[in-house]
Design a protein around this motif. Structure first.
Motif, mmCIF file in Angstrom:
data_model
loop_
_atom_site.group_PDB
_atom_site.id
_atom_site.type_symbol
_atom_site.label_atom_id
_atom_site.label_comp_id
_atom_site.label_asym_id
_atom_site.label_seq_id
_atom_site.Cartn_x
_atom_site.Cartn_y
_atom_site.Cartn_z
ATOM 1 N N PRO A 230 16.434 -12.298 -19.189
ATOM 2 C CA PRO A 230 17.410 -13.075 -18.416
ATOM 3 C C PRO A 230 16.725 -14.036 -17.445
ATOM 4 O O PRO A 230 15.645 -13.741 -16.912
ATOM 5 N N ALA A 231 17.358 -15.165 -17.206
ATOM 6 C CA ALA A 231 16.789 -16.170 -16.306
ATOM 7 C C ALA A 231 16.563 -15.605 -14.913
ATOM 8 O O ALA A 231 15.580 -15.936 -14.238
ATOM 9 N N ALA A 232 17.475 -14.717 -14.460
ATOM 10 C CA ALA A 232 17.319 -14.135 -13.123
ATOM 11 C C ALA A 232 16.048 -13.303 -13.013
ATOM 12 O O ALA A 232 15.397 -13.286 -11.963
ATOM 13 N N ALA A 233 15.677 -12.618 -14.087
ATOM 14 C CA ALA A 233 14.444 -11.828 -14.077
ATOM 15 C C ALA A 233 13.217 -12.738 -14.043
ATOM 16 O O ALA A 233 12.274 -12.528 -13.286
ATOM 17 N N LEU A 234 13.234 -13.773 -14.873
ATOM 18 C CA LEU A 234 12.098 -14.694 -14.925
ATOM 19 C C LEU A 234 11.925 -15.453 -13.612
ATOM 20 O O LEU A 234 10.796 -15.827 -13.255
ATOM 21 N N ALA A 235 13.019 -15.646 -12.867
ATOM 22 C CA ALA A 235 12.930 -16.367 -11.596
ATOM 23 C C ALA A 235 12.086 -15.618 -10.576
ATOM 24 O O ALA A 235 11.563 -16.223 -9.632
ATOM 25 N N GLU A 236 11.917 -14.293 -10.745
ATOM 26 C CA GLU A 236 11.123 -13.508 -9.805
ATOM 27 C C GLU A 236 9.630 -13.519 -10.139
ATOM 28 O O GLU A 236 8.812 -13.122 -9.315
ATOM 29 N N VAL A 237 9.281 -13.972 -11.344
ATOM 30 C CA VAL A 237 7.893 -13.876 -11.801
ATOM 31 C C VAL A 237 6.909 -14.658 -10.928
ATOM 32 O O VAL A 237 5.840 -14.142 -10.575
ATOM 33 N N PRO A 238 7.206 -15.895 -10.528
ATOM 34 C CA PRO A 238 6.198 -16.649 -9.772
ATOM 35 C C PRO A 238 5.785 -16.006 -8.458
ATOM 36 O O PRO A 238 4.646 -16.193 -7.999
ATOM 37 N N ASP A 239 6.674 -15.230 -7.852
ATOM 38 C CA ASP A 239 6.397 -14.670 -6.536
ATOM 39 C C ASP A 239 5.959 -13.216 -6.575
ATOM 40 O O ASP A 239 5.759 -12.603 -5.521
ATOM 41 N N ALA A 240 5.820 -12.650 -7.759
ATOM 42 C CA ALA A 240 5.442 -11.245 -7.893
ATOM 43 C C ALA A 240 3.987 -11.112 -8.334
ATOM 44 O O ALA A 240 3.394 -12.068 -8.836
ATOM 45 N N THR A 241 3.424 -9.939 -8.127
ATOM 46 C CA THR A 241 2.131 -9.654 -8.732
ATOM 47 C C THR A 241 2.326 -9.519 -10.236
ATOM 48 O O THR A 241 3.422 -9.201 -10.704
ATOM 49 N N LEU A 242 1.291 -9.767 -11.010
ATOM 50 C CA LEU A 242 1.379 -9.664 -12.470
ATOM 51 C C LEU A 242 0.289 -8.726 -12.967
ATOM 52 O O LEU A 242 -0.900 -8.933 -12.689
ATOM 53 N N SER A 243 0.714 -7.700 -13.675
ATOM 54 C CA SER A 243 -0.207 -6.715 -14.226
ATOM 55 C C SER A 243 0.050 -6.556 -15.717
ATOM 56 O O SER A 243 1.166 -6.797 -16.188
ATOM 57 N N ILE A 244 -0.973 -6.148 -16.431
ATOM 58 C CA ILE A 244 -0.826 -5.871 -17.865
ATOM 59 C C ILE A 244 -1.355 -4.485 -18.161
ATOM 60 O O ILE A 244 -2.471 -4.123 -17.754
ATOM 61 N N TYR A 245 -0.517 -3.708 -18.839
ATOM 62 C CA TYR A 245 -0.913 -2.382 -19.304
ATOM 63 C C TYR A 245 -1.088 -2.431 -20.811
ATOM 64 O O TYR A 245 -0.264 -3.030 -21.523
ATOM 65 N N LEU A 246 -2.127 -1.815 -21.313
ATOM 66 C CA LEU A 246 -2.403 -1.757 -22.750
ATOM 67 C C LEU A 246 -2.456 -0.293 -23.175
ATOM 68 O O LEU A 246 -3.272 0.481 -22.660
ATOM 69 N N HIS A 247 -1.569 0.073 -24.100
ATOM 70 C CA HIS A 247 -1.516 1.468 -24.535
ATOM 71 C C HIS A 247 -2.249 1.644 -25.863
ATOM 72 O O HIS A 247 -1.889 1.026 -26.872
ATOM 73 N N VAL A 248 -3.256 2.481 -25.834
ATOM 74 C CA VAL A 248 -4.021 2.831 -27.043
ATOM 75 C C VAL A 248 -3.593 4.241 -27.428
ATOM 76 O O VAL A 248 -3.918 5.206 -26.728
ATOM 77 N N PRO A 249 -2.869 4.415 -28.533
ATOM 78 C CA PRO A 249 -2.198 5.694 -28.799
ATOM 79 C C PRO A 249 -3.020 6.699 -29.602
ATOM 80 O O PRO A 249 -2.453 7.647 -30.158
ATOM 81 N N PHE A 250 -4.326 6.510 -29.675
ATOM 82 C CA PHE A 250 -5.128 7.326 -30.580
ATOM 83 C C PHE A 250 -5.913 8.399 -29.821
ATOM 84 O O PHE A 250 -6.450 8.150 -28.744
ATOM 85 N N CYS A 251 -5.975 9.582 -30.412
ATOM 86 C CA CYS A 251 -6.777 10.689 -29.879
ATOM 87 C C CYS A 251 -7.506 11.375 -31.030
ATOM 88 O O CYS A 251 -7.008 11.399 -32.157
ATOM 89 N N ARG A 252 -8.654 11.919 -30.699
ATOM 90 C CA ARG A 252 -9.403 12.668 -31.715
ATOM 91 C C ARG A 252 -8.685 13.973 -32.042
ATOM 92 O O ARG A 252 -8.644 14.432 -33.184
ATOM 93 N N SER A 253 -8.116 14.605 -31.005
ATOM 94 C CA SER A 253 -7.324 15.823 -31.190
ATOM 95 C C SER A 253 -6.246 15.837 -30.119
ATOM 96 O O SER A 253 -6.343 15.113 -29.121
ATOM 97 N N ARG A 254 -5.218 16.653 -30.288
ATOM 98 C CA ARG A 254 -4.119 16.688 -29.322
ATOM 99 C C ARG A 254 -4.313 17.856 -28.363
ATOM 100 O O ARG A 254 -4.437 19.014 -28.770
ATOM 101 N N CYS A 255 -4.318 17.551 -27.065
ATOM 102 C CA CYS A 255 -4.399 18.588 -26.049
ATOM 103 C C CYS A 255 -3.089 19.363 -26.016
ATOM 104 O O CYS A 255 -2.005 18.795 -26.201
#
Length: 403
Positions: free
Chosen positions: A18-43
């Motif tokens: 929505p445009a209202a959400a994008l309007a907040e982007v310039p004044d907010a901090t911006l972070s990126i999370y990257l999820h790597v879903p792989f494990c050698r075994s499951r705990c």
């Protein structure tokens, strides 16, 4: 197996917001999370969205992850538009991100820098299991631009590690910290878990002492949570292991705060301690303070201007949608102003910096006297701050305050 995703409103196929959400982007901090879903075994305690090779059944190969992540970064670039700040924090979590070749993580980080730009002081973190990296891997990650690493130590007690189904040996985390320091990492964190069945108070103290002996800059300590559907929950249901007790968990939290505080670490969030303010995890602070973040990867969650959205869970479905030129979004919710205010109270009250009193309604401010008199809260410079006892009862404090 991983828990199910929440339901919500449909995400547009092009991922638009929505445009209202994008309007907040310039004044907010911006972070990126990257999820790597792989494990050698499951705990045995884990219900995160992670998969071993057997669980994937030949789909969602590790080889495909970097290309799909880059495709989702291109989507985020299009949706967020050009009027945005440079990325202030990047966090690669999992799973076990360092099961991927360092070159794959470097490639994706380079894409982030090329598309979005990195702030001059950007914090760039990867999680790692201690047994999934060696000195060569760490040197390659540091050369690629990663400046912070978080190792899943969990415990220094071999028996506790066995119950948790952790593969690394009791001393491997400390060795990994030394290798990361030698590779030039600016900030190193250790994650610990307390409350595992069979863990005594002395065992927990020894784990804290071992973690501090490795000289990290940051320590996270989390109470064991027994999630339905995990092997650990099944063992407890069968009576093979006792369930965690609240009094034991409280005693171990108090011991952690005492030991870490004596070593010069200050708490800044209920479960997190840092040697200095500069060592606090800025990426997690962005979550707790309601910043803007885009989650890349299967099952990853995002938040932009009061819109929260999350991706399909399975790696094959995630990469398949991106290959088809579609958003991998599974569902989303648009938060109204009252909900955002409540979430702000829930999250910011957990911080040592506290919650500005102006966020509370008049009636909520009138209820502050109760938890203050009960030794759960302090009011400092127009902020409400949890006491040590209040940290043990944080959820109840919030519940009693809210209208």
């Amino acid at each position: 197996m991983p828990s199910t995703l929440p339901e919500g409103d449909p995400v547009p196929r092009d991922g638009s917001l929505p445009a209202a959400a994008l309007a907040e982007v310039p004044d907010a901090t911006l972070s990126i999370y990257l999820h790597v879903p792989f494990c050698r075994s499951r705990c045995g305690y884990c219900d995160f969205n992670t998969y071993t090779a057997e669980e994937l059944g030949g789909g969602g190969s590790r080889r495909d992850w970097a290309a799909a992540a880059i495709a989702e970064l291109a989507l985020a670039d299009r949706v967020l538009g050009s009027d945005r700040p440079a990325v202030g924090t990047v966090f690669v979590g999992g799973g076990t991100p360092t099961l991927l070749p360092a070159a794959d993580l470097a490639r994706v980080l380079a894409e982030i820098e090329g598309r979005f730009g990195l702030a001059a002081d950007a914090e760039v973190t990867t999680e790692s299991n201690p047994d999934s990296v060696d000195a060569t891997d760490l040197e390659a990650l540091r050369a690629a631009g990663f400046n912070r690493i978080s190792f899943g130590m969990q415990s220094a007690d071999a028996g506790v590690l066995r119950i948790l189904d952790r593969e690394h040996t009791a001393g491997r985390a400390q060795a990994a910290v030394a290798e990361a320091r030698a590779a030039g990492f600016d900030s190193i964190s250790l994650d610990l878990i307390y409350g595992t069945p069979g863990e005594s108070l002395d065992s927990w103290r020894s784990s804290l002492d071992a973690a501090l002996a490795a000289a990290p800059d940051h320590v996270s300590a989390y109470a064991l949570i027994v999630e339905e559907g995990t092997r650990l929950a099944a063992r407890m249901r069968r009576g093979e292991l006792p369930e965690p007790e609240d009094d034991d968990l409280a005693d171990k939290y108090l011991l952690a705060d005492e030991v870490l505080g004596r070593a010069g670490f200050g708490w800044y969030e209920v479960s997190n301690w840092a040697r200095t303010r500069a060592d606090r995890c800025r990426h997690n602070l962005a979550y707790w303070r309601g910043g803007t973040w885009w989650g890349i990867g299967p099952g990853a969650h995002s938040h932009v201007g009061g819109v929260r959205f999350w991706n399909v869970k399975h790696p094959t479905a995630w990469s398949g949608r991106l290959a088809a030129g579609e958003s991998p979004g599974y569902a989303r919710e648009v938060l109204d102003a009252p909900t955002r205010r409540i979430e702000r109270i829930l999250l910011e009250l957990r911080l040592a910096d506290g919650l500005p009193l102006e966020v509370l309604t008049k009636s909520e401010r009138g209820r502050l006297a109760g938890p203050v008199a009960g030794g759960l809260l302090e009011v400092r410079a127009d902020r409400a701050v949890l006491t040590l006892r209040g940290r043990l009862l944080a959820d109840g404090v919030v519940r009693d305050l809210l209208d």
